[in-house]
Enzyme design. Sequence first.
Site, PDB file in Angstrom:
ATOM      1  N   TYR A 154      -3.130   1.527  -4.180  1.00 53.07           N
ATOM      2  CA  TYR A 154      -2.990   0.094  -4.504  1.00 53.07           C
ATOM      3  C   TYR A 154      -3.420  -0.168  -5.943  1.00 53.07           C
ATOM      4  O   TYR A 154      -2.744  -0.886  -6.680  1.00 53.07           O
ATOM      5  CB  TYR A 154      -3.855  -0.695  -3.510  1.00 53.07           C
ATOM      6  N   LYS A 158      -1.049  -1.727  -8.784  1.00 51.80           N
ATOM      7  CA  LYS A 158      -1.351  -3.035  -9.369  1.00 51.80           C
ATOM      8  C   LYS A 158      -1.663  -2.920 -10.866  1.00 51.80           C
ATOM      9  O   LYS A 158      -1.313  -3.811 -11.642  1.00 51.80           O
ATOM     10  CB  LYS A 158      -2.500  -3.699  -8.606  1.00 51.80           C
TER      11      LYS A 158
HETATM   12  N1  LIG Z   1      -4.896 -11.444  -0.054  1.00 51.63           N
HETATM   13  C1  LIG Z   1      -5.588 -10.907  -1.039  1.00 51.63           C
HETATM   14  O1  LIG Z   1      -6.832 -10.812  -0.985  1.00 51.63           O
HETATM   15  C2  LIG Z   1      -4.883 -10.392  -2.264  1.00 51.63           C
HETATM   16  C3  LIG Z   1      -5.662 -10.072  -3.386  1.00 51.63           C
HETATM   17  C4  LIG Z   1      -5.043  -9.616  -4.544  1.00 51.63           C
HETATM   18  C5  LIG Z   1      -3.660  -9.450  -4.557  1.00 51.63           C
HETATM   19  N2  LIG Z   1      -2.939  -9.751  -3.444  1.00 51.63           N
HETATM   20  C6  LIG Z   1      -1.497  -9.562  -3.514  1.00 51.63           C
HETATM   21  O2  LIG Z   1      -0.858 -10.786  -3.220  1.00 51.63           O
HETATM   22  C7  LIG Z   1       0.448 -10.525  -2.732  1.00 51.63           C
HETATM   23  C8  LIG Z   1       0.672 -11.324  -1.466  1.00 51.63           C
HETATM   24  O3  LIG Z   1      -0.249 -10.859  -0.489  1.00 51.63           O
HETATM   25  P1  LIG Z   1      -0.804 -11.783   0.667  1.00 51.63           P
HETATM   26  O4  LIG Z   1      -2.277 -11.660   0.655  1.00 51.63           O
HETATM   27  O5  LIG Z   1      -0.161 -13.099   0.654  1.00 51.63           O
HETATM   28  O6  LIG Z   1      -0.319 -10.885   1.918  1.00 51.63           O
HETATM   29  P2  LIG Z   1       0.556 -11.220   3.201  1.00 51.63           P
HETATM   30  O7  LIG Z   1       0.555  -9.995   4.040  1.00 51.63           O
HETATM   31  O8  LIG Z   1       0.099 -12.497   3.799  1.00 51.63           O
HETATM   32  O9  LIG Z   1       2.012 -11.441   2.565  1.00 51.63           O
HETATM   33  C9  LIG Z   1       2.745 -10.361   2.044  1.00 51.63           C
HETATM   34  C10 LIG Z   1       4.185 -10.511   2.491  1.00 51.63           C
HETATM   35  O10 LIG Z   1       4.928  -9.416   1.908  1.00 51.63           O
HETATM   36  C11 LIG Z   1       5.867  -9.008   2.871  1.00 51.63           C
HETATM   37  N3  LIG Z   1       6.301  -7.623   2.628  1.00 51.63           N
HETATM   38  C12 LIG Z   1       5.613  -6.477   2.880  1.00 51.63           C
HETATM   39  N4  LIG Z   1       6.363  -5.416   2.580  1.00 51.63           N
HETATM   40  C13 LIG Z   1       7.549  -5.892   2.102  1.00 51.63           C
HETATM   41  C14 LIG Z   1       8.728  -5.278   1.649  1.00 51.63           C
HETATM   42  N5  LIG Z   1       8.864  -3.938   1.633  1.00 51.63           N
HETATM   43  N6  LIG Z   1       9.759  -6.063   1.235  1.00 51.63           N
HETATM   44  C15 LIG Z   1       9.639  -7.406   1.273  1.00 51.63           C
HETATM   45  N7  LIG Z   1       8.541  -8.059   1.723  1.00 51.63           N
HETATM   46  C16 LIG Z   1       7.512  -7.292   2.132  1.00 51.63           C
HETATM   47  C17 LIG Z   1       5.142  -9.116   4.206  1.00 51.63           C
HETATM   48  O11 LIG Z   1       6.066  -9.161   5.291  1.00 51.63           O
HETATM   49  C18 LIG Z   1       4.364 -10.403   4.020  1.00 51.63           C
HETATM   50  O12 LIG Z   1       5.078 -11.528   4.500  1.00 51.63           O
HETATM   51  C19 LIG Z   1       0.538  -9.014  -2.544  1.00 51.63           C
HETATM   52  O13 LIG Z   1       1.208  -8.434  -3.647  1.00 51.63           O
HETATM   53  C20 LIG Z   1      -0.908  -8.593  -2.520  1.00 51.63           C
HETATM   54  O14 LIG Z   1      -1.078  -7.249  -2.925  1.00 51.63           O
HETATM   55  C21 LIG Z   1      -3.506 -10.221  -2.313  1.00 51.63           C
END
Ligand SMILES: NC(=O)c1ccc[n+]([C@@H]2O[C@H](COP(=O)([O-])OP(=O)(O)OC[C@H]3O[C@@H](n4cnc5c(N)ncnc54)[C@H](O)[C@@H]3O)[C@@H](O)[C@H]2O)c1
Length: 264
Positions: A154, A158
């Site tokens: 990851y 990132k």
């Molecule tokens: N939640 C956190 O703490 C956090 C922190 C830093 C970064 N992020 C990043 O934020 C972004 C959103 O994450 P989130 O927390 O909302 O997670 P989440 O799991 O709620 O949403 C992610 C979405 O991406 C979709 N997804 C997964 N694989 C996929 C694919 N191959 N093709 C298309 N869609 C796909 C999933 O079905 C899901 O609906 C991500 O890139 C994550 O790495 C999240």
Amino acid sequence: MLLKDKVALITGAGSGIGRASAIRFAQEGAKVVAADLRPESAANTASEIGNAGGTAKSLAVDVRNGTEVERMVNETMRAFGRIDILFNNAGVFVPKNVVETTEEEWDWVVDVCLKGVFFGCKYAIPHMIKGGGGVIINTASGAGIEGVPRLGAYQAAKGGVVIMSKGIALDFARDKIRCVSICPGVIETPIAENCNQIPAGASPAMWSRSGMMHPLGRNGKPEEVAALAAFLASEQAGFITGVAVPIDGGFNAGAWFPPELRNS
Ligand SMILES: NC(=O)c1ccc[n+]([C@@H]2O[C@H](COP(=O)([O-])OP(=O)(O)OC[C@H]3O[C@@H](n4cnc5c(N)ncnc54)[C@H](O)[C@@H]3O)[C@@H](O)[C@H]2O)c1
């Protein structure tokens, strides 16, 4: 309204940050394409927007697959005639260091988080250029700018998103395309459940532990990230490009300071 009549294509829009952003962008006047691996959750987001009087369409996409991403972009063009905003947001994670990580897990995480961003940019940018410009927001992470334990694949993905976004900003600035990455701290979304990393319902205990990592003493909310994304996508951010924007409750400011020295 920040995004009146803009067309926004958002991946990972079925859950968490993507879903909140789709709803916020629509509230700000954008026509939204909500794309996700899980068609039913993308459709839920689109119908919530439609029920509130906004305009949205849902699409199924696996961002790891270039053909599917190209189709997603083409369907957005067919539906709304342009792409003003591309929000490459889909992401997954595996909580393992590089020794523990299998090759399959590495490929999954890096393909969704980094290759998916590459495909989105590759296929949307030519349409943005023809349309006179646009904005690309790529979801990176606090883990893309700081070391974090047990996030080997990851972190690599990132960190790649952060630096690739800077390069894209340079390559396409004269085409009036801005490109930024955003670097959230821990945001309370279902990501851990969606990646099968914790049993359903275990979130509250996990969230209360992680909240204290942030100097502000709490986790972030998807709506707070959506508000940042709406601003960055808007003309109010017209002179901002090539940056990685933390939204992390102060984590990036020096969270390694012991709490007693930082009054939290
Ligand atoms: N939640 C956190 O703490 C956090 C922190 C830093 C970064 N992020 C990043 O934020 C972004 C959103 O994450 P989130 O927390 O909302 O997670 P989440 O799991 O709620 O949403 C992610 C979405 O991406 C979709 N997804 C997964 N694989 C996929 C694919 N191959 N093709 C298309 N869609 C796909 C999933 O079905 C899901 O609906 C991500 O890139 C994550 O790495 C999240």
